[in-house]
Design an enzyme around this catalytic site. Structure first.
Site, short mmCIF file in Angstrom:
data_model
loop_
_atom_site.label_atom_id
_atom_site.label_comp_id
_atom_site.label_asym_id
_atom_site.label_seq_id
_atom_site.Cartn_x
_atom_site.Cartn_y
_atom_site.Cartn_z
N HIS A 220 0.81 -1.22 0.00
CA HIS A 220 0.00 0.00 0.00
C HIS A 220 0.85 1.27 0.00
O HIS A 220 0.32 2.35 -0.26
CB HIS A 220 -0.94 0.00 1.21
CG HIS A 220 -2.18 -0.80 1.00
ND1 HIS A 220 -2.14 -2.16 0.76
CD2 HIS A 220 -3.49 -0.45 0.96
CE1 HIS A 220 -3.38 -2.60 0.61
NE2 HIS A 220 -4.21 -1.61 0.71
N SER A 224 -0.36 -0.66 -6.00
CA SER A 224 -0.28 -1.88 -6.79
C SER A 224 0.46 -1.63 -8.10
O SER A 224 0.40 -0.54 -8.68
CB SER A 224 -1.67 -2.41 -7.10
OG SER A 224 -2.34 -2.78 -5.91
N LYS A 248 -14.49 -8.35 -8.91
CA LYS A 248 -13.61 -9.17 -9.75
C LYS A 248 -12.94 -10.29 -8.94
O LYS A 248 -12.88 -11.43 -9.38
CB LYS A 248 -12.54 -8.28 -10.38
CG LYS A 248 -11.83 -8.89 -11.58
CD LYS A 248 -11.02 -7.83 -12.32
CE LYS A 248 -10.48 -8.38 -13.62
NZ LYS A 248 -9.78 -7.34 -14.40
N ASP A 249 -12.48 -9.94 -7.74
CA ASP A 249 -11.88 -10.95 -6.87
C ASP A 249 -12.93 -11.96 -6.41
O ASP A 249 -12.62 -13.14 -6.22
CB ASP A 249 -11.22 -10.29 -5.66
CG ASP A 249 -9.94 -9.57 -6.02
OD1 ASP A 249 -9.33 -9.92 -7.05
OD2 ASP A 249 -9.54 -8.65 -5.28
N GLU A 292 6.06 -34.14 -1.66
CA GLU A 292 4.85 -33.64 -2.30
C GLU A 292 5.22 -32.92 -3.59
O GLU A 292 6.33 -32.39 -3.75
CB GLU A 292 4.12 -32.69 -1.36
CG GLU A 292 3.41 -33.41 -0.21
CD GLU A 292 2.10 -34.08 -0.66
OE1 GLU A 292 2.19 -35.06 -1.41
OE2 GLU A 292 1.03 -33.63 -0.24
#
Length: 424
Positions: A220, A224, A248-249, A292
């Protein structure tokens, strides 16, 4: 970053005004993920994966807390508590166990996508170096947490995975054996190791959550990044985070949960290893010990060293495995190009896709038996992995002629949606 045009939080209800005055938590949320946080207007769906990573962590913490209530961290009963008590006796225990196990895989899928998005769009470059560095710390903590969690079911692959991976610490000269004994609490994985790994596996997700808060805080400050890699020039380049990107998220989160549900309900064991449904037996070594899937590229790098040269091959493998991750800390300074996004860097774009293929081949080799063909492939791909960051990127940064950058985000958006946007 301070945006003069950002909306200010003004509570209207008396209760909210009182809360904001005494504890300005609503103001903090509003400025962090609400209308008070302007973000570039051209973010695509690749920017969803940060939120998805947070959602995946939340799933792991919630399911992990409930599972911990029923898990017995003892070598004599750990396997039965997971495959018996939790799977058969606890209400919805099967769902919690599968959600937690597959949630780890989904978490890594999201984070790997997030990392490669950052590599492609140059999100590690100034002024976001600290965001990138904290992201690498999160990645390291994730790997430690996942490794210790994989040991807890105390199946064959859990036990021998712990035996093999901690055994690599003994390659460190003079202090290696002492470090291994200190990690395990003994000379082989047993009750002491299981208790230690269980405690740390429970603790580290909360540490990850704390570092994520720092990660978001650091984000912040400069704001972004964006696909064009250019700085925000004014209000016309941004939109409020809410409602544009919350919607959108939210759509991306629905898709994530749909895929996650398919994995849990239809393919719950697809990403696991069948040997882990066999109780741990220190006297029976599995034919093919493999970690894994999300560790496979690094496991391939570890196995790529087969000959002693000044130092033992085992030590070279350990140094290379850890070095392949630590190298990411120096990436903001290794790539000195002033252009961030690979959209405008043709040579860097080619190198990026070569790296993607290289990592995929490393992953394939890491999950394959230690046959000569896979070892040779691992050696070639491991060599290129280091060359990419230490040689290829710095050389491209000095020699490449990037394409012209747009003057602003708005200009790029108008160019992309020329007719309709210009007419509007």
């Amino acid at each position: 970053m301070s945006f003069p045009w950002a909306k200010q939080y003004e509570p209207k209800a008396p209760l909210m005004r009182w809360v904001d005055e005494k504890l300005p938590l609503p103001r903090l949320v509003y400025n962090a993920v609400g209308a008070g946080y302007p973000v570039p207007r051209n973010l695509n769906y690749w920017w969803n994966f940060g939120v998805l990573a947070g959602a995946a962590l939340a799933v792991q913490i919630v399911t992990g807390i409930v599972l911990a209530m029923h898990f017995h961290s003892s070598a004599a009963s750990a396997f039965d508590s997971v495959n018996g008590t939790i799977m058969r006796d606890v209400n919805a225990g099967w769902f919690l166990r599968y959600a937690h196990a597959n949630g780890a895989s989904m978490f890594f899928i999201v984070v790997y996508t997030h990392i490669f998005r950052g590599l492609y769009y140059g999100s590690y470059k100034a002024p976001r170096e600290m965001v990138w560095l904290l992201g690498v710390v999160i990645f390291l903590l994730m790997m430690a947490t996942a490794f210790m969690g994989y040991v807890l079911p105390w199946g064959q692959m859990s036990f021998w995975g712990a035996q093999v991976i901690t055994g690599f610490f003994s390659a460190i000269p003079w202090v290696g054996d002492a470090i291994r004994v200190w990690l395990l609490g003994g000379y082989a994985p047993d009750d002491a190791a299981l208790n230690r790994f269980f405690s740390l596996h429970y603790l580290l997700p909360f540490v990850i959550a704390g570092v994520i808060i720092l990660h978001i805080w650091a984000l912040h400050i400069p704001g972004s990044s964006n696909p064009e890699g250019v700085d925000v020039k004014g209000e016309q380049d941004t939109v409020p985070f809410h409602p544009y990107y919350t919607a959108k998220d939210g759509f991306g989160l629905l898709l994530f949960l749909a895929l996650f549900s398919v994995l849990i309900f239809y393919f719950p064991d697809y990403l696991g290893h069948p040997d882990n449904y066999i109780p741990a037996n220190p006297l029976a070594t599995p034919a093919h010990i493999v970690p894994e899937w999300y560790f496979w590229p690094f496991y391939a790098i570890l196995r790529a060293f087969t000959a002693d040269f000044i130092l033992p091959a085992k030590l070279w493998g350990v140094l290379a495995m850890f070095g392949s991750i630590l190298l990411l800390f120096f990436l903001p300074w290794l790539d000195s190009s002033p252009v961030r996004s690979n959209k405008y860097r043709p040579k860097a774009r080619i190198a990026f896709w070569v790296l993607v293929v290289d990592v995929l081949i490393l992953g394939y080799c890491g999950g394959s038996p230690a046959a000569p063909v896979y070892i040779i492939l691992s050696q070639i791909c491991a060599a290129y992995y280091f060359l990419h960051f230490l040689v290829v990127l710095p050389m491209i940064a000095r020699s490449e002629r990037p394409a012209p950058l747009p003057n602003s985000i708005t200009e790029a958006v108008l160019a992309k949606h020329g007719g309709a946007a210009a007419a509007h």
